[in-house]
Design a protein around this motif. Structure first.
Motif, mmCIF file in Angstrom:
data_model
loop_
_atom_site.group_PDB
_atom_site.id
_atom_site.type_symbol
_atom_site.label_atom_id
_atom_site.label_comp_id
_atom_site.label_asym_id
_atom_site.label_seq_id
_atom_site.Cartn_x
_atom_site.Cartn_y
_atom_site.Cartn_z
ATOM 1 N N ALA A 299 -5.713 3.015 -5.049
ATOM 2 C CA ALA A 299 -6.641 1.923 -4.771
ATOM 3 C C ALA A 299 -7.833 1.915 -5.723
ATOM 4 O O ALA A 299 -8.197 0.871 -6.275
ATOM 5 C CB ALA A 299 -7.128 2.008 -3.325
ATOM 6 N N ALA A 457 -7.595 -4.478 -0.349
ATOM 7 C CA ALA A 457 -6.685 -3.494 -0.934
ATOM 8 C C ALA A 457 -6.798 -2.113 -0.324
ATOM 9 O O ALA A 457 -5.796 -1.525 0.101
ATOM 10 C CB ALA A 457 -6.920 -3.413 -2.446
ATOM 11 N N VAL A 458 -7.998 -1.563 -0.289
ATOM 12 C CA VAL A 458 -8.156 -0.158 0.113
ATOM 13 C C VAL A 458 -7.617 0.111 1.518
ATOM 14 O O VAL A 458 -6.848 1.059 1.714
ATOM 15 C CB VAL A 458 -9.634 0.279 -0.015
ATOM 16 N N VAL A 461 -3.698 0.021 1.446
ATOM 17 C CA VAL A 461 -3.089 1.133 0.711
ATOM 18 C C VAL A 461 -3.127 2.392 1.565
ATOM 19 O O VAL A 461 -2.126 3.111 1.708
ATOM 20 C CB VAL A 461 -3.814 1.368 -0.632
ATOM 21 N N ARG A 508 1.624 -2.496 0.685
ATOM 22 C CA ARG A 508 1.095 -2.840 -0.633
ATOM 23 C C ARG A 508 2.194 -2.613 -1.648
ATOM 24 O O ARG A 508 2.779 -1.538 -1.710
ATOM 25 C CB ARG A 508 -0.113 -1.958 -1.000
#
Length: 588
Positions: A299, A457-458, A461, A508
């Protein structure tokens, strides 16, 4: 707060949003207009001791709407009969803006005009007599340069001087006879007379930006320029991603963070340690595959630099005015799949992240266009995070994989255009002049997009790594590998070890590609696996966005059902064709 709002209205690309940012307060909200996919922005305007709502109305060329955005603009105007309208005009093309202003006047609204881009008009030797224009129209007229903040204070102060003239009064002042019911040709007659009275066009040599601007929209010169720009964008993206990932984040994570975490974290040998830290004997963060090792590294160490670089280039292209030219240039290509040139915007955004890419499809006029574009983006366009991992693991194959996916984008787009009912309107765009990008605008766009990406995203992930590790511990991965072995090996020619990556792809896709790096495969199997993951089910964040947008684009069932059918066909047909090609070439 006053109940009567201020509506900011004008054509697209006249600097309306830049002016809105200068006028508005700190509390800015973006809303989706009920029953549509069109967004408008709202804030507050404080002046002379009062506070009023200010709305950045979607750009419209006229009050006779031709698409959903223009319909929302008209509905916002009609829903606020007591509003004050700030008409934003491009001072370099004043006739077009005056025609819209005349329509607003004809409907009886209080009006004040902002002659934006006044500096560019002067540079082109266009002399606008502001006093004559103001007295002729009977409304306050303020020259502005929104990007610099010039004229914004005067515009704010003069909102309370807004007037409600009639078209008959203006026609009398310029000696134009009009009927009781004003027709469009008569309105243009008034506009022409006003311009003849207050505007003088001097001769001037075309500037370098104007010459380049003309060349960028002509196919013979524009296409090579577009290819050079896109190649430069890709080269910059690759260079920045590699520089920061390999030069800084790999040493930080592998030499400091991973050894410290493996030593300091308690409960080694337990399932808890396996889920959060991963393999205690791993020597790099990619292979550890714990939430706090591989999850954070993918990430932050791999994805963040790449997405930052992509969004930086995109912001520069938008602020310079080149993105609109690229849309005009590529319009004929996208029309072959039922879209128009501005499909390039969600497409480029999706190369950063599919979530804002899908959100950007709101600008399309019809349900058919939105469905086709959302489906193609979620199936065929690899996000920046996925590209970053591919460049880190298989740089020698990344370009080929992207080209194969883009080919699928247009092939399946052409099929969907013929199968999905509905219309595909023509592109109508007012191409802005090429300008020097403004650091402030670029910084704002970059900050907003990068922040939004990190929020998306983070968490996914980290969640994806955790889910995969739980499935490993519970034995589900082994069971799925055995069950799907015939399909994976027979149809796609890849080992059953790719099962965890396919599951990770739902969280992801970049995480899935990273997991493929730990599997022993031939070069062809590696490329085939990455293509499978790319076409495979959209990640959870994109899936959630498809549900949200599906509610406004013909229904969730229709949107997801059609997208999933396309996905299954694309996976087996486009993926199977690649395997067949490998067999015929003797490399599979």
């Amino acid at each position: 707060m006053s109940t009567e709002p201020v509506l900011l209205m004008g054509h697209p690309n006249v600097g309306k949003s830049a002016l809105f940012n200068r006028l508005s307060g700190a509390d800015i909200t973006e809303s989706n207009y009920p029953g549509t996919t069109v967004d408008y922005t709202e804030s507050t305007l404080s002046t002379n001791g009062t506070t009023r709502r200010i709305i950045d109305v979607p750009g419209t060329f006229s009050l006779d709407p031709k698409d959903s955005a223009e319909s929302v603009a008209v509905e916002l105007l009609e829903a606020n009969p007591d509003a004050t309208v700030i008409g934003v005009l491009d001072a370099t093309r004043i006739e077009r803006g005056l025609n819209l202003a005349m329509e607003i006047i004809d409907r009886g609204y209080e009006l004040v005009l902002a002659l934006n881009m006044f500096d560019e008009a002067r540079a082109r030797n266009i002399d606008i007599d502001v006093e004559d224009l103001e007295s002729t129209l009977g409304v306050p007229v303020v020259p502005t340069v929104a990007t610099e903040g010039t004229g914004v204070r005067e515009l704010t102060d003069r909102i309370f001087e807004a007037k409600t003239p009639t078209t008959e009064q203006i026609a009398d002042r310029v000696d134009v006879e009009v009927a009781a019911s004003l027709a469009s040709p008569e309105r243009w007659d008034i506009v022409d007379a006003v311009v003849e009275l207050a505007v003088e066009y001097g001769e001037t040599e075309p500037s370098l930006p104007e010459i380049i601007g003309r060349l960028t929209v002509k196919p013979r010169t524009g296409l090579p320029f577009a290819l050079a720009a896109l190649y430069g964008m890709w080269a910059f993206f690759s260079a920045v991603a590699g520089f920061f990932t390999d030069g800084y984040f790999v040493p930080i994570f592998d030499n400091y963070w991973l050894p410290w975490l493996q030593q300091a974290f308690p409960f080694e040998g337990t399932w808890f340690y396996f889920i959060l830290v991963g393999d205690p004997a791993a020597t790099n963060s990619f292979e550890a595959f714990g939430m706090l090792t591989s999850g954070l590294f993918v990430a932050v160490g791999v994805v963040l630099p790449a997405v930052f670089a992509l969004y930086l280039v995109l912001a520069i292209l938008e602020d310079s005015g080149y993105m609109a030219r690229l849309a005009v240039l590529l319009d004929a290509l996208f029309h072959k799949i039922g879209l128009h040139g501005f499909a390039i915007v969600p497409m480029v955004l999706s190369f950063g992240c599919n979530v804002p890419g899908v959100a950007a499809t709101r600008s399309f006029e019809t349900e058919k266009q939105r469905f086709v574009m959302m489906t193609l983006l979620s199936v065929f366009i690899p996000c920046g995070a996925q590209l970053a991992v591919m460049l880190s693991l298989i740089p020698q194959y990344t370009g080929f994989i992207v080209l194969y996916l883009l080919a699928g984008f247009f092939v399946f787009g052409a099929v969907l255009d013929r199968l999905v009912p509905g219309s595909s309107p023509e592109l109508i765009v007012d191409v802005p002049p090429l300008r020097e990008p403004r650091v402030g605008n670029i910084t704002t766009k970059l900050t907003l997009r990068t922040t939004e990406f990190l929020k998306t995203a983070v968490p996914f992930v980290l969640l994806g790594v955790g889910v995969i590790n739980v499935l490993y511990v519970g034995g589900a991965i082994d069971w799925l590998a055995v069950t799907l072995e015939p399909v994976l090996s027979g149809w796609f020619g890849v080992p059953s070890d790719t099962i965890p990556a396919l599951i990770a792809g739902f969280m992801r896709k970049d995480l899935a590609v990273a997991q493929l790096s730990a599997i022993s495969m031939t070069p062809f199997q590696t490329v085939m696996s990455v293509i499978m993951v790319s076409i495979y089910f959209p990640c959870l964040a994109t899936f959630a966005m498809l549900i949200q947008e599906g509610r406004k684009s013909g229904g969730v069932v229709k949107m997801l059902g059609g997208a999933l059918m396309t996905l299954v066909v694309a996976l087996f047909v486009w993926g199977g064709l690649f395997h067949l090609g490998g067999i015929l070439l003797g490399v599979a």
